[in-house]
Design an enzyme around this catalytic site. Structure first.
Site, short mmCIF file in Angstrom:
data_model
loop_
_atom_site.label_atom_id
_atom_site.label_comp_id
_atom_site.label_asym_id
_atom_site.label_seq_id
_atom_site.Cartn_x
_atom_site.Cartn_y
_atom_site.Cartn_z
N ALA A 66 14.34 46.85 106.74
CA ALA A 66 14.65 48.01 105.90
C ALA A 66 15.98 48.58 106.38
O ALA A 66 16.41 48.32 107.50
CB ALA A 66 13.54 49.04 106.01
N GLY A 109 11.34 44.51 107.84
CA GLY A 109 11.09 44.33 106.41
C GLY A 109 11.52 42.96 105.90
O GLY A 109 10.99 42.48 104.90
N GLU A 112 8.66 40.82 106.66
CA GLU A 112 7.59 41.24 105.75
C GLU A 112 7.84 40.74 104.33
O GLU A 112 6.91 40.31 103.63
CB GLU A 112 7.47 42.78 105.77
N GLU A 132 10.38 46.95 114.80
CA GLU A 132 10.32 48.38 114.49
C GLU A 132 10.01 49.23 115.72
O GLU A 132 10.45 50.37 115.81
CB GLU A 132 9.25 48.64 113.40
#
Ligand code: CAA
Length: 258
Positions: A66, A109, A112, A132
């Protein structure tokens, strides 16, 4: 709708190749990029000219997670009110087959996103991780769930708690990725897999995908029943008869998606 700016979309031979294209930030997944990607995937599901989808990044980075810059100022209240990251799940909700072709970093992300695809092919220099924890947060788009299901608790826990990266070979040995391919041949190989799938009956491909995904959602008995009922339903299709009679007559089936 306006043309996407952060993804490149090429459609040929019934395949949609989507290239994440935000090089100035290592393809980090800002909300515009995810919005464009979700919209394109939805369009692919609706477009009869698309039978399989390949998602890739650049050679150095699939996606570095992200967008940290965008996240920095967010508040809990905004996250809750907007159900932050919920739109990422549009990727997993895609009904046509999706293949992630991962070269370079697939982090946070990015990892993911790859795990929301049906098949992951990795370039030999790919790196996977959920870092993260180093940012004082935790994965928020499936990292603590899909990674465990893919590689088991102990190693998933180690990656999530340390933020360490895992290379392509290990990712393959542990079952996160289906195969490792030389970096330069990765996208071509992913396209070959997509082309093979695209040659079959699309409703059968979609039913098979749905059944495999069901195995993550339910008990074995319920999953088996789900599969059996779907299998029964394939007998309502021309393609089922075409496939079987072609085999018996030693000819190539001509599927009609009906
Ligand atoms: N968001 C925003 N910008 C990012 C970014 C990210 N996730 N990852 C890299 N960048 C930017 C860097 O800030 C840097 O920008 P500038 O050139 O303006 O300085 C540029 O991309 C290049 O990065 P580096 O200088 O760090 O490059 P490197 O080769 O030394 O390291 C890397 C590469 C290992 C990928 C490193 O950039 C890195 O660790 N990135 C962060 C990875 C990460 O923590 N991802 C998880 C994000 S949180 C998340 O994804 C939440 C969720 O579950 C949805």
């Amino acid at each position: 709708s306006t043309a996407p700016e952060m993804i490149k979309v090429e459609k040929k031979d019934k395949i949609c190749l989507i290239t994440l294209n935000r090089p100035k930030a290592m393809n980090s997944l800002c909300s515009q990029l995810i919005t464009e990607l979700s919209a394109e995937l939805k369009q692919c599901d609706e477009d009869p000219e698309v039978r399989a989808i390949v998602i890739t990044g650049s050679k150095k980075f699939f996606a570095a997670g992200a967008d940290i810059k965008e996240m920095e100022e967010r508040t809990y209240q905004e996250n809750f009110a907007q159900n932050y990251l919920t739109n990422w799940f549009n990727v997993a909700a895609t009904r046509k087959p999706t293949i992630a072709a991962v070269n370079g970093y697939a982090l946070g992300g990015g990892c993911e996103l790859a795990m929301m695809c049906d098949i992951i092919l990795a370039g030999d220099k790919a790196q996977f991780g959920q870092p993260e924890i180093k940012l004082g947060t935790i994965p928020g788009a499936g990292g603590t769930q899909r990674l465990v299901k893919a590689i088991g608790k102990s190693r998933a826990m180690e990656l999530v708690l340390t933020g360490d990266f895992m290379g392509a070979q290990e990712a393959q040995q542990r079952g996160l990725v289906s195969r490792v391919v030389a970096e330069d041949n990765l996208v071509e190989e992913a396209m070959n897999v997509a082309k093979k799938i695209a040659g079959y009956s699309l409703p059968m491909v979609m039913m098979a995908k749905e059944c495999v995904n069901q195995s993550f959602e339910t008990t074995l008995a319920t999953g088996l029943l789900y599969e059996r009922r779907m299998f029964h339903s394939t007998f309502a299709y021309f393609d089922r008869r075409e496939g079987m009679s072609s085999f018996l007559n030693k000819k190539k089936p001509e599927f009609k998606d009906s």
